[in-house]
Design an enzyme around this catalytic site. Sequence first.
Site, PDB file in Angstrom:
ATOM      1  N   LYS A  71      38.688  38.888  39.668  1.00 11.35           N
ATOM      2  CA  LYS A  71      38.053  38.834  40.983  1.00 11.35           C
ATOM      3  C   LYS A  71      38.182  40.190  41.688  1.00 11.35           C
ATOM      4  O   LYS A  71      39.235  40.827  41.625  1.00 11.35           O
ATOM      5  CB  LYS A  71      38.713  37.719  41.801  1.00 11.35           C
ATOM      6  CG  LYS A  71      38.098  37.444  43.163  1.00 11.35           C
ATOM      7  CD  LYS A  71      38.814  36.256  43.806  1.00 11.35           C
ATOM      8  CE  LYS A  71      38.355  35.996  45.226  1.00 11.35           C
ATOM      9  NZ  LYS A  71      39.107  34.877  45.841  1.00 11.35           N
ATOM     10  N   SER A 130      40.432  29.003  48.365  1.00 12.50           N
ATOM     11  CA  SER A 130      39.487  29.826  47.617  1.00 12.50           C
ATOM     12  C   SER A 130      39.510  29.671  46.107  1.00 12.50           C
ATOM     13  O   SER A 130      38.647  30.208  45.420  1.00 12.50           O
ATOM     14  CB  SER A 130      39.690  31.302  47.966  1.00 12.50           C
ATOM     15  OG  SER A 130      39.311  31.548  49.294  1.00 12.50           O
ATOM     16  N   SER A 169      36.470  31.630  48.221  1.00 19.30           N
ATOM     17  CA  SER A 169      35.940  32.961  48.017  1.00 19.30           C
ATOM     18  C   SER A 169      35.803  33.355  46.552  1.00 19.30           C
ATOM     19  O   SER A 169      35.225  34.407  46.257  1.00 19.30           O
ATOM     20  CB  SER A 169      36.848  33.978  48.739  1.00 19.30           C
ATOM     21  OG  SER A 169      38.139  34.008  48.172  1.00 19.30           O
TER      22      SER A 169
END
Length: 471
Positions: free
Chosen positions: A83, A182, A158
Amino acid sequence: MTTSGEQTRVHAFRDDALGDHDAVGLARAIRRGEVSAAEAARDAAARVRAVESRLNAVQVHIDVPAHGSGAAGAFAGVPTFVKDNTDYQGLPTGHGSVAFAPRAARRHAPFARQFLSTGVTVLGKTRLPEFGFSPTTEYEDAEPVRNPWHTGHSAGGSSGGSAALVAAGAVPIAHANDGGGSIRIPAAACGLVGLKPTRGRVVANAQSRQLPLDIVTDGVVSRSVRDSAAFLAAAERHWRNPKLPPVGLVEGPSERRLRIGLVLDSPNGVRSDDVTREAVAETARRLEGLGHTVEPVELSIDPSFTQDFLTYWGLLSFLVGVTGRRLGTDFDRRRMDGLSRGLREEYVRDWRRTPGVIRRLKRTREPYAAAFRGLDLVLSPVLAHTTPPIGHLSPAVPYATLIGRILAYVAFTPVNNVVGTPSISVPAARTTPDGLPVGVMFSGRPGAERTLLELAFELEADRPFPSLRDA
């Protein structure tokens, strides 16, 4: 790819080196010599190319895949992504923001080293909303990350880029992290398994370890329970927190029957929608059919919790604005998106509340622990309503409207981040009428990952999770 009316499903499953394998299965095939790590990386890259124009999930590609340091690790040779809020040596870390021009990281973040110790092959970095603040991966002036189950809908946030790639079959597992939901939110939106570990279970997140309240924990999103279990066991072999009981490798259900609390409406008073309530209620009935005891429970946290968490969230945006030049000398907080600006401005109005906010948030562990007296786990929704369409939570929406929508959606997950307890999202047995997954969530006491994974294994064995390959 299939299209029905305005609905478009996108997946990359095909007859190649990856096949239908999850990460554990692919690693086993590589160890046996049935496929090579190079073939797996090549075919994963081809899968990513096949879906990326529709999903917009990738931030950075690596031209030459980078193999992990754990040649004998659980996931040796398995292709994956990191990520883009985590430093990976040689790649820029953009945090989903246009407020600065990211520069290449000089070294791996501590968690990146832990992730690489499992043997994964990194193909690049996935997209996230600006600084991970939003529960959807959308932008003011760029294409959103789209849900492979229905490209008109959010992939969550996220960790939306990671979830979209894994759900679409481009890679079997990907890095995610969770500061308010997230990992679990995109897992629910995309029909995946998303375990948020106990605070301190994996190495401390580089961005949050110096904050007054560390709410961020790293992990993965996966298509199978055994992948999430294998990740945690492999991560523990790299580094284990001596203050927590070891998890070890969980390989299936337990014989032990559990007492499970049931929560249908959120602690902040938001009533979950009918589809979500039925998914949770159906899961409760399945659990009772499997011999577990399920009983209603109330989580009586401080009525100020939602506003306190919002203030703390605003503090994070404020700190980014103050310290942003550490990310890039050209950092300009005026270029941060509408959600980030709104959070910061709201915090500046209320900053004097900060000591009380932090004190009350830390005290949340007391009512949380009280709710677990006599219980092993708690079952609840992940989110208060089903996955919204693209645009509903866009940072271009006026802040007052947007924050109201976010609080009506993300109503269950933040408690675990504040208390530091483990929590897992798993797909419910059915999808929504328009073909979207629904997640259900189990939460436990600190260190309860083994119990969470054992129960998730049992639900997966009882009724396999919906897959895009079969949808």
